[in-house]
Each structure stands twice: as C-alpha cells, then as structure tokens.
Design a protein around this motif. Structure first.
Motif, PDB file in Angstrom:
ATOM      1  N   TRP A 154       0.814  -1.218   0.000  1.00 40.33           N
ATOM      2  CA  TRP A 154       0.000   0.000   0.000  1.00 40.33           C
ATOM      3  C   TRP A 154       0.846   1.266   0.000  1.00 40.33           C
ATOM      4  N   GLY A 167       2.051  -0.641  -4.953  1.00 41.89           N
ATOM      5  CA  GLY A 167       1.349   0.483  -4.325  1.00 41.89           C
ATOM      6  C   GLY A 167       1.082   1.612  -5.301  1.00 41.89           C
ATOM      7  N   PHE A 184      -2.437   2.925  -6.620  1.00 44.89           N
ATOM      8  CA  PHE A 184      -2.696   4.360  -6.542  1.00 44.89           C
ATOM      9  C   PHE A 184      -3.194   4.904  -7.888  1.00 44.89           C
ATOM     10  N   ILE A 199      -5.643   5.003   1.456  1.00 45.60           N
ATOM     11  CA  ILE A 199      -4.280   4.461   1.451  1.00 45.60           C
ATOM     12  C   ILE A 199      -3.726   4.395   2.874  1.00 45.60           C
ATOM     13  N   GLY A 229      -0.706   2.265   4.197  1.00 46.64           N
ATOM     14  CA  GLY A 229       0.176   2.822   3.185  1.00 46.64           C
ATOM     15  C   GLY A 229       0.781   4.144   3.615  1.00 46.64           C
TER      16      GLY A 229
END
Length: 113
Positions: free
Chosen positions: A14, A29, A33, A64, A69
């Motif tokens: 993440w 990640g 995104f 996130i 993340g």
C-alpha cells in the motif's frame, strides 16, 4: 533496488513511493494508486468547487493510510538514500496533481457539489 531501504523496512503493497523511475512506477502500491486516480478522475474533473475536489483527494489519501500505506520520497541521509514519509499536505497535493494530470474531460459542463 526499490525495496532496499525504508529505514530498514520493506515497502508495503500500500506504500506509494514518489518518483519517475521504472521500478518505482511498477511498485504495486503505485499501480494501485494510479487505478484509484483513474477511477476518480472523471468525477474530480467534472467538479467546479475546490472543496469538493479536495474531498476526493482526501478520500484517496485516507483509503491508502487506512490500509497502512505511506507516501514516500527518497532522500539522502548520511550518504545513504532512504525512503521517508512526506507530510500529509504534500501527499494530498500530489494526489490532487495526479487527478488533474492526463485526464481527458470532453464534457464542457461541470457540476457543482
């Protein structure tokens, strides 16, 4: 390689490392995104009010963060490059920038929220 440092931690699935290198762009990640950005871009670009646009960017940021993340930038510290957390406001600015970029909004009508 990409996973070499984050203060001796590995990047998570993440994490969103910033940068243009191929290994950064291909990090899971960043792929996740970009998918989130592509999904929200039409809605974001159709809005007129800045507050409504900020809310979309904040929602992506919170999603996130909730998943553990981090938004990371590579910095040199003591001669060693390391991934470091960036401030939340900078991360949200990066999200807003991504929502504005590369979008194709053929609609001339914009809705207010």
């Amino acid at each position: 390689p990409l996973l070499s440092t984050v203060s001796r931690e590995l990047l998570t699935d993440w994490d969103v490392p910033l940068g243009r290198r191929k290994d950064v762009r291909q990090h899971v990640g960043n792929i996740r995104f970009r998918r989130m950005i592509e999904e929200k871009r039409p809605e974001y670009q159709a809005l007129v009010r800045k507050g409504a646009k900020t809310k979309i960017a904040r929602t992506i940021f919170q999603t996130i963060k909730k998943m553990g993340g981090r938004f990371l930038d590579k910095r040199k510290q003591d001669g060693v490059e390391q991934w470091c957390d960036i401030p939340d406001d900078r991360a949200q600015a990066k999200i807003s920038q991504a929502l504005r970029n590369r979008g194709e909004n053929s609609s001339s009508e914009k809705q207010e929220d």
